[in-house]
Design a protein around this motif. Structure first.
Motif, mmCIF file in Angstrom:
data_model
loop_
_atom_site.group_PDB
_atom_site.id
_atom_site.type_symbol
_atom_site.label_atom_id
_atom_site.label_comp_id
_atom_site.label_asym_id
_atom_site.label_seq_id
_atom_site.Cartn_x
_atom_site.Cartn_y
_atom_site.Cartn_z
ATOM 1 N N ASN A 1 0.844 -1.200 0.000
ATOM 2 C CA ASN A 1 0.000 0.000 0.000
ATOM 3 C C ASN A 1 0.881 1.252 0.000
ATOM 4 O OD1 ASN A 1 -2.306 1.573 -0.003
ATOM 5 N ND2 ASN A 1 -2.805 1.236 2.150
ATOM 6 N N VAL A 2 0.325 2.322 -0.505
ATOM 7 C CA VAL A 2 1.016 3.611 -0.618
ATOM 8 C C VAL A 2 0.390 4.587 0.367
ATOM 9 C CG1 VAL A 2 1.376 5.602 -2.134
ATOM 10 C CG2 VAL A 2 1.680 3.294 -3.024
ATOM 11 N N LEU A 3 1.203 5.387 1.000
ATOM 12 C CA LEU A 3 0.724 6.473 1.866
ATOM 13 C C LEU A 3 1.392 7.757 1.406
ATOM 14 C CD1 LEU A 3 -0.762 7.614 4.337
ATOM 15 C CD2 LEU A 3 1.187 6.904 5.747
ATOM 16 N N LEU A 4 0.571 8.695 0.942
ATOM 17 C CA LEU A 4 1.089 9.964 0.430
ATOM 18 C C LEU A 4 0.775 11.101 1.400
ATOM 19 C CD1 LEU A 4 2.277 11.818 -1.783
ATOM 20 C CD2 LEU A 4 -0.002 11.845 -2.841
ATOM 21 N N PHE A 5 1.818 11.788 1.837
ATOM 22 C CA PHE A 5 1.658 13.043 2.584
ATOM 23 C C PHE A 5 1.751 14.154 1.541
ATOM 24 C CE2 PHE A 5 3.176 9.993 5.607
ATOM 25 C CZ PHE A 5 2.545 10.309 6.797
ATOM 26 N N ALA A 6 0.622 14.759 1.202
ATOM 27 C CA ALA A 6 0.569 15.679 0.073
ATOM 28 C C ALA A 6 0.256 17.098 0.531
ATOM 29 C CB ALA A 6 -0.490 15.232 -0.937
ATOM 30 N N VAL A 7 0.931 18.042 -0.090
ATOM 31 C CA VAL A 7 0.522 19.442 0.001
ATOM 32 C C VAL A 7 -0.007 19.837 -1.369
ATOM 33 C CG1 VAL A 7 2.176 19.978 1.816
ATOM 34 C CG2 VAL A 7 2.829 20.309 -0.586
ATOM 35 N N GLY A 8 -0.611 21.009 -1.438
ATOM 36 C CA GLY A 8 -1.083 21.516 -2.710
ATOM 37 C C GLY A 8 -0.248 22.691 -3.164
ATOM 38 N N PRO A 9 -0.496 23.194 -4.352
ATOM 39 C CA PRO A 9 0.281 24.334 -4.835
ATOM 40 C C PRO A 9 0.116 25.589 -3.994
ATOM 41 C CG PRO A 9 -1.567 23.849 -6.287
ATOM 42 C CD PRO A 9 -1.471 22.709 -5.341
ATOM 43 N N LEU A 10 -0.974 25.683 -3.216
ATOM 44 C CA LEU A 10 -1.222 26.894 -2.423
ATOM 45 C C LEU A 10 -0.940 26.710 -0.937
ATOM 46 C CD1 LEU A 10 -4.549 28.168 -4.043
ATOM 47 C CD2 LEU A 10 -2.183 28.497 -4.786
ATOM 48 N N THR A 11 -0.533 25.497 -0.514
ATOM 49 C CA THR A 11 -0.292 25.267 0.908
ATOM 50 C C THR A 11 0.823 26.184 1.420
ATOM 51 O OG1 THR A 11 -0.904 22.948 0.603
ATOM 52 C CG2 THR A 11 0.218 23.525 2.647
ATOM 53 N N GLY B 1 -5.467 17.212 7.546
ATOM 54 C CA GLY B 1 -5.082 17.711 8.852
ATOM 55 C C GLY B 1 -4.620 19.149 8.769
ATOM 56 N N GLY B 2 -4.832 19.897 9.848
ATOM 57 C CA GLY B 2 -4.477 21.312 9.863
ATOM 58 C C GLY B 2 -3.409 21.623 10.894
ATOM 59 N N GLY B 3 -3.469 22.845 11.445
ATOM 60 C CA GLY B 3 -2.498 23.274 12.439
ATOM 61 C C GLY B 3 -1.221 23.829 11.824
ATOM 62 N N THR B 4 -0.127 23.739 12.541
ATOM 63 C CA THR B 4 1.145 24.292 12.073
ATOM 64 C C THR B 4 1.896 23.346 11.140
ATOM 65 O OG1 THR B 4 2.350 23.423 13.990
ATOM 66 C CG2 THR B 4 1.384 25.623 14.209
ATOM 67 N N PHE B 5 1.582 22.055 11.207
ATOM 68 C CA PHE B 5 2.346 21.074 10.430
ATOM 69 C C PHE B 5 2.256 21.299 8.920
ATOM 70 C CE2 PHE B 5 2.542 16.958 8.202
ATOM 71 C CZ PHE B 5 3.850 16.595 8.499
ATOM 72 N N PRO B 6 1.087 21.556 8.318
ATOM 73 C CA PRO B 6 1.031 21.638 6.853
ATOM 74 C C PRO B 6 1.945 22.698 6.251
ATOM 75 C CG PRO B 6 -1.173 21.415 7.751
ATOM 76 C CD PRO B 6 -0.264 21.651 8.913
ATOM 77 N N ALA B 7 1.952 23.902 6.812
ATOM 78 C CA ALA B 7 2.787 24.963 6.246
ATOM 79 C C ALA B 7 4.269 24.632 6.393
ATOM 80 C CB ALA B 7 2.475 26.304 6.902
ATOM 81 N N ARG B 8 4.650 24.057 7.534
ATOM 82 C CA ARG B 8 6.061 23.698 7.712
ATOM 83 C C ARG B 8 6.441 22.508 6.829
ATOM 84 N NH1 ARG B 8 8.626 24.492 13.570
ATOM 85 N NH2 ARG B 8 10.438 24.273 12.189
ATOM 86 N N LEU B 9 5.505 21.596 6.598
ATOM 87 C CA LEU B 9 5.780 20.516 5.659
ATOM 88 C C LEU B 9 5.988 21.081 4.262
ATOM 89 C CD1 LEU B 9 5.995 17.494 4.980
ATOM 90 C CD2 LEU B 9 3.508 17.499 4.625
ATOM 91 N N ALA B 10 5.126 22.039 3.854
ATOM 92 C CA ALA B 10 5.286 22.662 2.535
ATOM 93 C C ALA B 10 6.639 23.342 2.419
ATOM 94 C CB ALA B 10 4.153 23.657 2.290
ATOM 95 N N GLY B 11 7.045 24.068 3.471
ATOM 96 C CA GLY B 11 8.358 24.711 3.444
ATOM 97 C C GLY B 11 9.494 23.701 3.415
ATOM 98 N N SER B 12 9.325 22.583 4.115
ATOM 99 C CA SER B 12 10.373 21.564 4.170
ATOM 100 C C SER B 12 10.498 20.806 2.856
ATOM 101 C CB SER B 12 10.076 20.575 5.308
ATOM 102 O OG SER B 12 10.036 21.239 6.555
ATOM 103 N N LEU B 13 9.384 20.645 2.131
ATOM 104 C CA LEU B 13 9.400 19.891 0.878
ATOM 105 C C LEU B 13 9.999 20.680 -0.281
ATOM 106 C CD1 LEU B 13 5.898 18.187 1.064
ATOM 107 C CD2 LEU B 13 8.103 17.007 1.022
#
Length: 601
Positions: A56-66, A92-104
């Motif tokens: 199985n695949v598990l994708l942690f995805a952001v979008g172009p606007l995250t 999921g929300g909170g602080t993680f999505p924006a920092r994930l986008a910056g980290s990616l």
């Protein structure tokens, strides 16, 4: 700002991380988030893949606007659900999505395959990811795991995901936020992946657009509503219209609602998540279990649903689920099923509504799988039904328990639940918010059109990935201006097709897994009347014949055949004809050739 047009592929079995370009045609047709995730999942998985296998695949995805768009930032966890066996996208929300986008950096996500032999964490920073040992984290709850990384943002599994509970969440911000429904955390735990650690800062850029549309969002109906009450006013609304699932879906109103609704929350709140933001996020509440941020589902499912009218007790139950990383909605429904099954004599155990202590004990049994009943309920309501009986007690769709609104007083909501692509989810379309007040003035075709349109629009928003409450900001051009600012060339018409295309692609995935009209059926409990004195409409139940007629119309509007399969003509119109593989049954012809809508009063 870098264009997000690559993917980091993580093979936990081999212990490797590689980067790859996302095909240009995929970016054009699916944009990001849900769409890109659906395309990768359809390509990567064979029909019948075990959701808890390394395949199985598990994708942690952001979008172009995250990280850029106003409102709360979100990421998507996309996989094949261990609860339903269907496609799953959970946000999921909170602080993680924006920092994930910056980290990616230039990457749209982490595509995780395989399974590690020992617990590991993924550390993401500066556009790169590394696999690190995490045996010392195994067994920690969501709060304790986050505390181990004070300078980073963390998304993790808790004890429920480690033990294979089929509706474990991926928790971020120490359990304040969750990719909640369908068991993405269970898949993460099966891969021995304890945490994803985002170490870089949130991305910078588009400040003018963000300020402009952030102010507009704050002044919109959705922005004012969120600022005033977050999602907790849904408790009061559902009770007012007689659609509040109470005592295991037996009643539509709860006599203790005043102790659970928004006014009580405001009295108890110690602050907001983002107090300086125009839309300040959820209410922080201090309780015996420490600080928590209850959402609307908490008092609905753990309060009214379990007959508990003590707000502190309900908040404490929610905090327990948050730390264990357990989906509040399925957990609450599982406990409600157990109470009703006990009352029906199906269980050799006495349980009662209103008993917070017993509810907490059963939730902990589920997370630990420490008793036969807890182990059965760890698979969800349908798994417990398979073991004990009681299929007519709690409604489910595709194996997922229903959530916030009882559709017996809003027939179109039953259609929205039944046709939701991931199971009994109220976020794909919420016609109850209009129909409960004015539904009698809508024709059957108008009802179907409302559900289809809302499903398509939300599918597009989850490709961006944007908070679905931001729709009022993007409604005029569907986000074309924002996408142009980050290097995407889409006009509003092409974006409208993206939403429909992605919804159809997910249907192809589910059809390939064997889902059909039988899985879009009306849950049996909803054909029985409510047992309360809610006034006008008392005793309402969903008419199976009328529902079947609506489902016929829905399939026709979608371009699907009578069995719920997208037709060849539809796939050609949506540029999906070359995507469907040989394992996916696709009827030929136009939908007019393969479905006849039956006119009924």
């Amino acid at each position: 700002m870098p264009a997000r047009d690559r993917m980091l592929r993580v093979d936990l079995s081999a212990g490797t991380v590689t980067g790859e370009a996302v095909p240009d045609r995929w970016l054009d047709r699916y944009v990001g988030g849900k769409g890109i995730g659906a395309r990768y999942l359809y390509e990567a998985l064979d029909s019948g893949t075990d959701p808890l296998s390394p395949a199985n695949v598990l994708l942690f995805a952001v979008g172009p606007l995250t990280g850029y768009a106003p409102g709360e930032q979100r990421y998507a966890a996309i996989t094949k659900s261990p609860l339903t066996g269907a496609f799953l996208d959970s946000y999921g929300g909170g602080t993680f999505p924006a920092r994930l986008a910056g980290s990616l950096g230039e990457h749209l996500g982490l595509l995780v395959t395989g399974a590690a032999e020992e617990p590991v964490a993924l550390s993401v920073e500066g556009g790169e990811a590394s696999i690190e040992p995490a045996a010392a984290l195994w067994g920690l709850d969501a709060e304790a795991t986050a505390e181990r990384f004070p300078d980073a943002a963390v998304a993790c599994v808790g004890p429920a995901g480690e033990r294979g509970v089929r509706y474990a969440t991926i928790a971020s911000d120490g359990g304040d936020h969750h990719a909640g429904r369908g068991g993405a955390g269970t898949v993460m735990g099966s891969k021995n992946l304890k945490a994803v650690v985002a170490r870089s800062s949130a991305p910078e850029g588009l400040a003018d657009l963000r300020e402009r549309d952030g102010e507009a969002f704050a002044e919109s109906d959705a922005g004012r509503w969120l600022a005033a009450s977050a999602t907790l006013e849904t408790v009061d609304f559902a009770d007012e219209v007689g659609a509040l699932p109470t005592r295991g879906w037996q009643k539509g109103r709860f006599e203790g609602v005043d102790d659970l609704g928004i006014e009580r929350v405001r009295e108890e709140a110690s602050g907001r998540e983002r107090p300086e933001d125009p839309v300040p996020g959820g209410f922080r509440v201090e309780g015996d279990e420490g600080e928590s941020v209850p959402r609307g589902a908490t008092p609905i499912v753990l309060g009214a649903g379990l007959g508990i009218d003590d707000f502190d007790a309900v908040a404490a139950l929610g905090a327990v689920c948050d730390r264990l990383a357990l989906d509040v909605i399925t957990a609450g429904n599982a406990v409600a099923w157990a109470v009703r099954a006990s009352q029906e004599g199906l269980l050799d155990r006495e349980l009662a509504f209103g008993d917070e202590r017993a509810a907490r004990g059963l939730i902990e049994e589920i997370a630990a799988r420490s008793t036969p009943l807890g182990d059965a309920l760890a698979g969800g309501v349908d798994a417990a039904v398979d073991r004990y009986g009681g299929a007519d007690l709690i409604p489910t769709v595709k194996g997922m328990e229903l959530s916030s609104y009882d559709p017996r007083r809003a027939e179109t909501m039953a259609l929205a639940y039944a046709t939701s692509d991931r199971g009994g989810c109220h976020r794909r379309a919420r016609p109850v918010e209009f129909e409960a007040v004015a539904g009698a003035r809508r024709s059957p075709d108008e009802r179907v059109a409302a559900v289809v349109d809302e499903q398509n629009r939300r599918a597009l928003l989850w490709c961006l990935i944007a908070d679905d409450f931001l729709e009022e900001v993007f409604r005029a051009d569907r986000g074309a201006e924002w996408l142009a600012a980050v290097g995407y060339d889409h006009d509003p018409d092409s974006l409208a097709r993206v939403g429909e295309r992605v919804w159809t692609l997910v249907r192809l995935f589910n059809v390939r897994e064997g889902f059909s009209r039988a899985d879009d059926e009306l849950p049996a409990p909803l054909t029985e009347p409510l047992n309360d004195d809610a006034g006008e409409g008392e005793g309402d139940a969903v008419d199976p014949e009328a529902f079947d007629a609506l489902l016929d119309r829905y399939y026709a509007a979608r371009g699907w055949d009578r069995r719920g399969r997208p037709t060849g003509a539809l796939l050609r119109r949506l540029d999906l004809a070359g995507v469907a593989d040989e394992a996916t049954p696709v009827p030929n012809g136009t939908n007019a050739d393969v479905i006849e809508v039956i006119e009924r009063d």
